[in-house]
Structures are given as C-alpha cells and as structure tokens.
Design a protein around this motif. Structure first.
Motif: not given
Length: 289
Positions: A54-59, A61-62, A115-116, A252
C-alpha cells in the motif's frame, strides 16, 4: 583472495582502493558485485514491495499522476510533441524519484513501520544534499526537453513539431534519422545520470553524505562493477519501459520494484568497510574512523 591482506580472516576480497589513491574517502567503501547479484536485488526489492504494497504503490502513484498532469499540460498548451520526451525523461529523474522507496526499504529492514508520510519526507535525512541533487535533475530534465525539440527541428526542417508529422514520416529516412538521433542523445543523458545517481541518492539518505563525494563514489562503484551495472541499467530500462507501455499503469509496480531493489544494490555495493559476508544495518550512518 585476490585483494587485501590474506593474513586477516576478516579482510574483504572486494576492498576499495588504498587510502592513498582515494579521490574521496567514501570510495573505500565500494565492494565488488557480479551479474548474479542483480537478480538478488530484484528478489529483495520484490519482497519489500509485497511487504509494503500500500505504501509503495501509493508513493508511486504520486509520480504517475504527475506524469499524467504533465502530459495533459503539454497537450492543452499546444505542445503535444513534448509528451514523449517528457515521459521518457522519467528515466532521467529516476534517482530522485526513488528516495521514498529507499526510506520504505530502510524502515522495513530496521523493523520499523513504513509510512507514506515517511516516504514523502525522506529528504529530511539530508535536506541540503538531496535538494541539490533534485535541482540538478530538474535542470537536466529541462535540457533534455530543449534538446529533444532541437533534434526534431534538425531532422524535420521547416516543419512545425506535431504528432501527425512524426507518425506520417515515421518510416521515412527523416523519421529513421530522428529515431536514431533521439535514441543516441537519450542514451548519453541516461548513462551520465545513471553513473552519477545510481548510488549517490541512497548514499545521501543512509550516510548523510554530501552531494559531490556521493556522485564521485557512485561513479567509481559503477565503473568498478561495470558488468553488473550494465545488466542493472538494462533491467531499469526494461521495467520502466514496461510501465510506460501500459499507459503508465504498470509503473505502480515497476517503480517500487526498481526503487526497493536499488536500495539493496546500494547496501551490497557500499559495504566495503565491513568484514566479509556482512552488510550495513539499514539506516546506519557512517562514522568517522
């Protein structure tokens, strides 16, 4: 053993140059690696990605969103011909993008919760050095865009840059020369940035090293391990290309994979100050000997 003091059981076979030959002190930390190690870096990177999806993919995505905004911006401003150079320029700024992934891998290996926010604010470890590197990448990106325009103008004289022109003449001699020219120029840019940035950014995060010594050490590590680094560079291009070929969606996954694997590559390559078989604890900082 081929190098070092054979009388010492803890002497590394991959120790860097003698202190008298050092351009910068950090060069003594560089160790030898092989092409087989590249696959281990990718495996370790995949493990980090699975553990922090979740954290890696969210980062990631930026930067995917930023790329989409950049592309639409070029289109609506009447510069559609800059979309492709802008997207391929993604390869050039990769070392700066990876800083958040380095922090995620560092935290994971140290038993901390990744964490993100920690990834986004990873520059806190070395604000001045990382800011300087980021500014240099932004400057190089602008040069790349301008040179891409110049290459187009030289190959399609008297023609306004436009996607339709490129598509219509893709198989003409002008189009072939343009493709070869832009590929060669891009390769030069990518090679220079890879040599300077492959290990300098994670080094600044991990050791709080200053910018210039980090770049010099990164370049030395690349040259010293050229076979492994050529393969590693090819993997970066392939995975990034796959990500771009899927309209950016694949980034992603491929961006975090490359970022996490780069951290593990750095950890192995920059362990020349430790006995054989050991590596730096994640998040450790170099202390004066």
């Amino acid at each position: 053993m081929t190098n070092g003091d054979e009388s010492s059981p803890n002497a590394r076979t991959t120790r860097g140059p003698s202190k008298a030959n050092l351009l910068v002190e950090d060069m003594r930390l560089v160790s030898d690696v092989t092409t087989e190690d590249v696959w281990r870096w990718l495996a370790a990177g995949w493990s980090d990605l699975k553990a922090n999806t979740f954290v890696s993919v969210s980062y990631a995505a930026l930067f995917i969103i930023a790329g989409i905004i950049l592309s639409f911006g070029f289109y609506f401003m009447g510069w559609p011909y800059l979309i492709l150079p802008g997207l391929t320029g993604f390869l050039l700024v990769g070392p700066a993008v990876g800083i958040g992934f380095y922090e995620i891998s560092r935290a994971h290996a140290a038993g901390e919760k990744a964490t993100f926010w920690g990834a986004v604010t990873a520059a806190r470890y070395n604000k001045l050095g990382i800011f300087g590197f980021g500014m240099a990448m932004a400057f190089i990106f602008q040069i790349w865009i301008r040179i891409s325009f110049t290459v187009f103008a030289l190959n399609f004289k008297g023609v306004m840059p436009d996607w339709m022109v490129i598509l219509e003449r893709a198989l003409s001699m002008d189009g072939i020369y343009f493709g070869i020219s832009i590929a060669l120029v891009g390769a030069v840019f990518a090679a220079v940035i890879f040599v300077a940035g492959a290990f300098s950014m994670p080094m600044m995060v991990d050791r709080k090293s200053v910018l210039l010594p980090s770049i010099i050490t990164s370049a030395y590590a690349i040259v010293r391990n050229k076979n492994a680094m050529i393969l590693w560079a090819a993997m970066i291009v392939i995975f990034t290309g796959i990500g771009l070929a899927t309209a950016g969606i694949g980034l992603a996954i491929t961006l975090p994979l490359i970022g996490h694997a780069t951290w593990h590559a750095y950890k192995q390559v920059m362990s020349g100050d430790l006995p054989e078989g050991q590596s730096h604890p994640s998040g450790s900082l170099m202390t004066d000997d």
